[in-house]
Write a protein that holds these residues in place. Structure first.
Motif, short mmCIF file in Angstrom:
data_model
loop_
_atom_site.label_atom_id
_atom_site.label_comp_id
_atom_site.label_asym_id
_atom_site.label_seq_id
_atom_site.Cartn_x
_atom_site.Cartn_y
_atom_site.Cartn_z
N GLN A 58 0.90 -1.24 -0.17
CA GLN A 58 -0.02 -0.19 0.08
C GLN A 58 0.86 1.15 -0.07
OE1 GLN A 58 -2.19 1.19 3.80
NE2 GLN A 58 -4.00 1.20 2.39
N TRP A 118 1.99 2.07 -3.59
CA TRP A 118 1.30 3.04 -4.40
C TRP A 118 0.82 4.24 -3.72
CZ3 TRP A 118 0.70 1.05 -8.77
CH2 TRP A 118 0.91 -0.36 -9.09
N GLY A 162 -9.72 -1.12 -8.08
CA GLY A 162 -8.32 -0.49 -8.61
C GLY A 162 -8.75 0.77 -9.31
N GLY A 207 -8.09 4.06 -9.11
CA GLY A 207 -7.12 5.00 -9.25
C GLY A 207 -7.70 6.63 -9.13
N ASP A 216 -10.55 1.54 -4.25
CA ASP A 216 -8.94 1.51 -4.02
C ASP A 216 -8.52 1.30 -2.59
OD1 ASP A 216 -6.97 2.67 -6.54
OD2 ASP A 216 -6.21 2.29 -4.76
N THR A 246 -5.52 2.58 -1.64
CA THR A 246 -4.40 3.70 -1.60
C THR A 246 -5.29 4.87 -1.10
OG1 THR A 246 -3.23 2.57 -3.12
CG2 THR A 246 -2.65 4.86 -2.41
N GLU A 295 -12.80 -4.19 -14.94
CA GLU A 295 -11.43 -4.49 -14.60
C GLU A 295 -10.49 -4.10 -15.63
OE1 GLU A 295 -9.10 -5.73 -12.37
OE2 GLU A 295 -7.84 -5.75 -14.20
N THR A 324 -7.15 -1.90 -14.33
CA THR A 324 -5.88 -1.92 -13.82
C THR A 324 -5.56 -2.57 -12.52
OG1 THR A 324 -6.54 -0.01 -12.41
CG2 THR A 324 -5.90 0.70 -14.64
N CYS A 325 -6.51 -3.17 -12.10
CA CYS A 325 -6.31 -3.93 -10.70
C CYS A 325 -5.76 -5.16 -11.02
CB CYS A 325 -7.48 -4.32 -10.14
SG CYS A 325 -7.79 -4.68 -8.40
N ALA A 380 -2.07 -4.88 -11.50
CA ALA A 380 -1.26 -4.20 -10.29
C ALA A 380 -0.97 -5.19 -9.27
CB ALA A 380 -2.02 -3.02 -9.80
N TYR A 384 -8.03 -13.16 -6.38
CA TYR A 384 -8.93 -12.16 -6.96
C TYR A 384 -9.93 -12.71 -8.06
CZ TYR A 384 -9.46 -7.61 -9.58
OH TYR A 384 -10.10 -6.53 -10.14
#
Length: 212
Positions: A17, A20, A59, A61, A80, A82, A119, A121-122, A125, A134
């Motif tokens: 974490q 990111w 994800g 972002g 997300d 982050t 789906e 960018t997850c 990453a 996942y």
């Protein structure tokens, strides 16, 4: 090691974490186009995402895709883990329909079964050690007949020939994707699939999988 020694705790595979968080805080996000993905625009134009659908974007972002859907009157939930990304996505979404949650996609569960998951960018990453978990989550989230609108990152490096895993982004080889999302659980459309160039020589394959 004696019987009283505690074995060392295994370090979680892949970026942390903090990794990111630092990148979003410093603006080191070279994967970010600065706008919603062209393939999402195409799927939206085809009517695959509509008002009334329960939609998640893991994800998410900076939230470009959330904003595009919100502008179309479609409320999606962006996920997300982050804090910096969540803050940016919430600012991007503003007062448009939708919401952003601080969440770990490997643990999060929707309040109701979803119609769509976007789906992008997850998966790429996440370290491949987490991919099976996942994929189970994605199958669990979606209702039967729901769509997983996937963009599989094509980021193969020369080191892959000697078995080295490099990322993020991690390469989404189509053979690996077929194994990860098997035909026993997902309906695959016939190829070829639309491909969208990305920066640094990467590209993304757009595949709409239907949950069985």
């Amino acid at each position: 090691m004696s019987s009283t020694d505690t074995p060392p705790t295994a370090k979680p595979a892949g970026p942390s974490q903090a990794f990111w968080q630092e990148r979003f805080e410093q603006g080191q996000t070279p994967w970010d186009r600065g706008e919603a993905h062209p393939q999402l625009r195409a799927w939206l134009a085809q009517g695959l995402l509509q008002d009334g659908h329960a939609i998640a974007i893991p994800g998410c972002g900076r939230g470009h895709e959330l904003r595009l859907l919100g502008e179309a009157g479609i409320a999606a939930v962006g996920l997300d883990y982050t804090p910096a990304a969540v803050e940016l996505a919430r600012a991007q979404l503003g007062c448009l329909p939708g919401r952003v949650e601080l969440a770990d996609v490997l643990a999060w569960q929707p309040p109701e079964a979803l119609d769509r998951v976007y789906e992008q960018t997850c998966l790429c990453a996440l370290h491949p050690d987490h991919w099976l978990r996942y994929a189970e989550q994605l199958h669990r989230w979606l209702k039967p007949g729901g769509l997983l609108l996937s963009l599989f990152m094509q980021a193969r490096r020369d080191s892959a020939g000697s078995g080295v895993l490099e990322g993020p982004p991690y390469h989404g080889d189509i053979n690996a994707m077929r194994a990860l999302f098997p035909a026993s659980r997902w309906d695959w459309p016939a190829p070829p699939y639309p491909i969208t160039p990305h920066g640094q020589g990467w590209a993304e394959l757009g595949v709409a999988l239907r949950r069985r």
